[in-house]
Design an enzyme around this catalytic site. Structure first.
Site, mmCIF file in Angstrom:
data_model
loop_
_atom_site.group_PDB
_atom_site.id
_atom_site.type_symbol
_atom_site.label_atom_id
_atom_site.label_comp_id
_atom_site.label_asym_id
_atom_site.label_seq_id
_atom_site.Cartn_x
_atom_site.Cartn_y
_atom_site.Cartn_z
ATOM 1 N N ASN A 193 0.850 -1.182 0.000
ATOM 2 C CA ASN A 193 0.000 0.000 0.000
ATOM 3 C C ASN A 193 0.888 1.235 0.000
ATOM 4 O OD1 ASN A 193 -1.980 2.132 1.387
ATOM 5 N ND2 ASN A 193 -3.199 0.471 0.526
ATOM 6 N N HIS A 413 -12.425 17.546 -6.227
ATOM 7 C CA HIS A 413 -11.473 16.571 -5.697
ATOM 8 C C HIS A 413 -10.309 17.303 -5.052
ATOM 9 C CE1 HIS A 413 -8.147 13.419 -6.197
ATOM 10 N NE2 HIS A 413 -8.953 12.986 -5.254
ATOM 11 N N HIS A 414 -10.049 16.990 -3.784
ATOM 12 C CA HIS A 414 -8.906 17.539 -3.053
ATOM 13 C C HIS A 414 -8.017 16.390 -2.608
ATOM 14 C CE1 HIS A 414 -11.250 21.397 -1.670
ATOM 15 N NE2 HIS A 414 -10.870 21.455 -2.934
ATOM 16 N N HIS A 483 -11.442 9.939 1.503
ATOM 17 C CA HIS A 483 -10.753 8.695 1.162
ATOM 18 C C HIS A 483 -9.420 8.622 1.908
ATOM 19 C CE1 HIS A 483 -12.939 7.046 -2.560
ATOM 20 N NE2 HIS A 483 -13.753 7.887 -1.933
ATOM 21 N N GLU A 484 -9.043 7.400 2.262
ATOM 22 C CA GLU A 484 -7.826 7.114 3.042
ATOM 23 C C GLU A 484 -7.852 7.722 4.436
ATOM 24 O OE1 GLU A 484 -7.210 6.780 -1.141
ATOM 25 O OE2 GLU A 484 -7.136 8.727 -0.138
ATOM 26 N N GLU A 502 -14.112 6.236 2.207
ATOM 27 C CA GLU A 502 -13.569 5.026 1.596
ATOM 28 C C GLU A 502 -13.102 4.115 2.736
ATOM 29 O OE1 GLU A 502 -10.342 3.939 -1.848
ATOM 30 O OE2 GLU A 502 -9.761 5.240 -0.208
ATOM 31 N N GLU A 508 -11.252 0.255 -6.658
ATOM 32 C CA GLU A 508 -10.004 0.567 -7.348
ATOM 33 C C GLU A 508 -9.015 -0.595 -7.324
ATOM 34 O OE1 GLU A 508 -8.320 3.965 -5.443
ATOM 35 O OE2 GLU A 508 -8.114 2.994 -3.498
#
Length: 703
Positions: A193, A413-414, A483-484, A502, A508
């Site tokens: 990852n 999207h950032h 996300h993350e 997410e 993905e």
């Protein structure tokens, strides 16, 4: 409607010398609190007379303190009450949620230090929540946690569905094994990852789903993770005892607290029916009520976007291949040559807006629109993006006007590249830029190692950043899909503009080598216990090399399974993730994605077995229409379901999207059959799901 009743009855709490017994409202769950001879606090839990959690210790080891909060306690005070309310979520799986529990609060005094600690237990029909509280007191003000010593002592070598304990990622495939096998399987369970750090070969993450040999389903998790570090679990695989393991900060500290304060809730859900685990609202109920007064701007969203083509390698986030590095404010993109692969171009985004408008979607997400993607990752670079400067081929204002003319919203999207300080530096300006250009929602990302250097994705300070971003977004009436970030723990009840996360292995990874075909039969029992996931389903072309000849990954799912995910993977934020040209090839199947709702009045879990299958029926908000989804594991299975949840006396048209007889996730994933039939609440359906397959059904009232 809200009702609070204070009770001191033996049916709720009974007093032995130093033992207190708490029962759930239906009496099936029983929790017992007691002190050992040395003053160590313990609890245990049973269900229907069966022991679920053996006597387990509670407490904290403090840093730089000779006397930790582990033993030497006496009981100073006992308080009890029953609470029963019904509340309405801003969005959700159901229209109303019942919050009914019996409560026991034990105030403990550590005589040698004169310190006080309260352990508060709430026992629901579906399980237990408990937390530590530290009242204001002169002998305990500022303190540093070396480790929280909460135990969850299991009664045997249960089957578990687990991912490796990690300070930085949850993006792992699940392993099904006995608890005693975790150590031997751990290394194979760890896959690469962008940022990761495991802490033990028996460390696992919550929500942890288990099944006992005698058929009990047990789920360990936490709720209301605020101003605290994330809890993983470390297993003593000889005694089958889990102990809490908090995520450290850059100094190795597990938490910096100031009384008065409290920990998150630790949760233990248990049932003899797996469906009850999925239907439980315990995690949400343990969070505070909504703190946003006007929620009219928070709306569920179905969207398309420039994303999958980038993930597969067909397109790129970067504008040019000419630059060895980028310095914002210095680099002049007008002097570079476009690489011809950039996905976020004005022309292409307008095509997606047209597609969204034609098929009734709400919004379009665009990634890679802003300067800096040429060297955004892997350099632990502080000033990565400014979140307001577009590439030369992306016309922000023109796209805003075009989208508005088509009735389509845009999603910003950032990507922070893990540089938290840089994001906070630009956040107000970025959010104002969004509102000025018609963006009501943002997908934020935290790929790579966290900056400041040495911090982890799930430490206390970084968790506070995630919530800061959500609260700041609410000031601008912006919805957040992070996300993350840290996995959710029900905070979306308090801040419902946190419309998605997410925080797990999403679609993905199907383009990064694939996920196990039964992955989606486990996620609702694990990741989704804390809140909805932006899983990004709807992939129709399973062979990635047809998009990018250099990528030979395969999506381990049938097309019917992809449709079912819109029902089984609950989220108020759902993406039709594939490319428009692939949907145009299968317009009859695409119809289900167009029709399926994203907000619900009711949900019925019809069948469930972790790792094997899940079948869910949901009633669309404000209608009599229902949608059913079934996802199947690796073994072909026949599913029999009753439609007795439909309203009596009414007829409905059921459109069934099912696996064909020869369908298989690996060899024949696009084989499906669409059929129609008239049904009522007396109808029963028998359907066969292929390996890695499933079915989706729309049930529309006939008027």
């Amino acid at each position: 409607m809200k009702k609070i009743i204070v009770l001191l009855f033996l049916s709720v709490v009974s007093f032995a010398v130093n033992a207190q017994e708490l029962k759930s409202p239906n009496g099936k769950q029983v929790m017992t609190f007691s002190l050992l001879k040395d003053g160590t606090p313990t609890y245990q839990l049973s269900y229907n007379g069966k022991e679920v959690v053996k006597p387990s210790k509670l407490g904290f080891e403090l840093k730089n303190d000779k006397q930790s909060l582990l033993d030497g306690f006496v009981i100073e005070k006992i308080e009890t009450n029953t609470f029963n309310e019904t509340w309405k979520p801003v969005w959700g799986e159901v229209k109303e949620i019942v919050n009914h529990y019996n409560e026991l609060a034990v105030t403990l005094l550590q005589k040698v230090t004169n310190r006080k600690m309260v352990v508060r237990f709430r026992l629901y029909n579906e399980g237990l929540g408990f937390r530590y509280e530290f009242p204001e007191q002169k002998d305990l003000v500022y303190f540093v946690i070396k480790e929280e010593r909460t135990q969850f002592a299991m009664t045997g070598d249960h089957t578990a569905f687990w991912i490796p304990g990690d300070y930085d990622t949850q993006e792992y495939d699940y392993t099904e094994s006995k608890l005693s096998e975790i150590r031997s399987l751990f290394k194979n369970a760890v896959t690469s990852n962008a940022s990761q750090e495991q802490f033990s070969e028996t460390g696992v993450q919550t929500a942890l789903m288990m099944k006992t040999a005698d058929g009990l389903y047990i789920n360990l998790h936490e709720a209301a993770l605020i101003d605290y570090s994330l809890m993983s679990l470390n297993l003593d695989d000889k005694k089958f005892v889990f102990q809490s393991w908090l995520t450290p900060d850059s100094k190795g500290n597990k938490g910096n607290l100031q009384a008065p304060c409290h920990s998150p809730w630790r949760t233990v859900m248990v049932s003899n029916d797996a469906r009850e685990i999925l239907a439980s609202k315990l995690t949400l109920n343990l969070n505070d009520p909504c703190k946003i007064e006007d929620t009219s701007w928070i709306k569920p969203v179905k969207y398309v976007g420039v994303w999958w083509e980038m993930i597969t390698g067909k397109s790129s986030w970067a504008y040019t291949d000419d630059l060895p590095s980028v310095q914002l404010g210095v680099t002049d993109y007008s002097k570079t040559k476009p690489n011809g692969k950039h996905g976020a171009t004005t022309k292409h985004v307008k095509e997606l807006i047209d597609f969204a408008a034609l098929h009734g979607f709400d919004a379009v997400l665009v990634e890679g629109w802003n300067e800096g993607w040429e060297d955004w990752f892997g350099h632990e670079k502080d000033y990565v993006f400014d979140f307001v400067t577009p590439y030369p081929d992306f016309d922000v204002k023109g796209i805003h006007q075009y989208a508005a003319s088509k009735g389509i919203k845009m999603i910003m999207h950032h990507e922070t590249s893990g540089s938290v300080r840089n994001y906070e530096r630009h956040m107000d300006t970025a959010y104002r830029f969004m509102k000025d250009n018609g963006y009501d929602a943002v997908k934020s990302g935290y790929v790579g190692n966290i900056l400041p250097i040495g911090e982890h994705h799930y430490s206390q300070w970084i968790n506070n950043h995630y919530l800061y971003a959500v609260k700041k977004a609410a000031d601008y009436k912006i919805m957040v899909n992070a996300h993350e970030a840290v996995r959710p723990t029900g905070i979306c009840r308090t801040y419902p503009n946190l419309i998605g996360n997410e925080s797990a292995r999403g679609t993905e990874f199907q383009a990064f080598g694939g996920s196990k075909p039964n992955h989606v039969t486990i996620l609702p029992f694990t990741r989704l216990i804390g809140g909805p996931m932006d899983y990004t389903p709807g992939i129709f072309e399973m062979d990635i090399d047809k998009l990018n000849p250099d990528n030979h990954s395969h999506v381990n799912s049938t097309l019917a399974n992809q449709l079912a995910l819109y029902v089984t993977m609950y989220s108020p934020l759902q993406m039709a993730a594939d490319l428009p040209e692939n949907y145009n090839r299968f317009l009859d199947a695409f119809q289900f994605i167009k029709d399926v709702a994203v907000d619900w009045d009711d949900s019925k879990y019809l069948e469930a077995e972790p790792g094997k299958y899940i079948t869910v029926a949901r009633k669309a908000k404000g209608t009599q229409n229902w949608f059913i989804g079934n996802v199947n594991g690796i073994t072909k299975r026949t599913s029999k379901i009753k439609l007795d949840f439909l309203e009596k006396g009414k007829k409905y048209k059921a459109t069934i999207y099912a696996d064909a007889k020869d369908a298989h996730y690996k060899t024949n994933p696009q084989a499906y059959i669409i059929s129609e039939k008239t049904v009522s609440n007396k109808s029963e359906l028998t359907l066969t799901s292929a390996p890695g397959g499933g079915y989706a059904i729309s049930i529309i009232e006939v008027k």
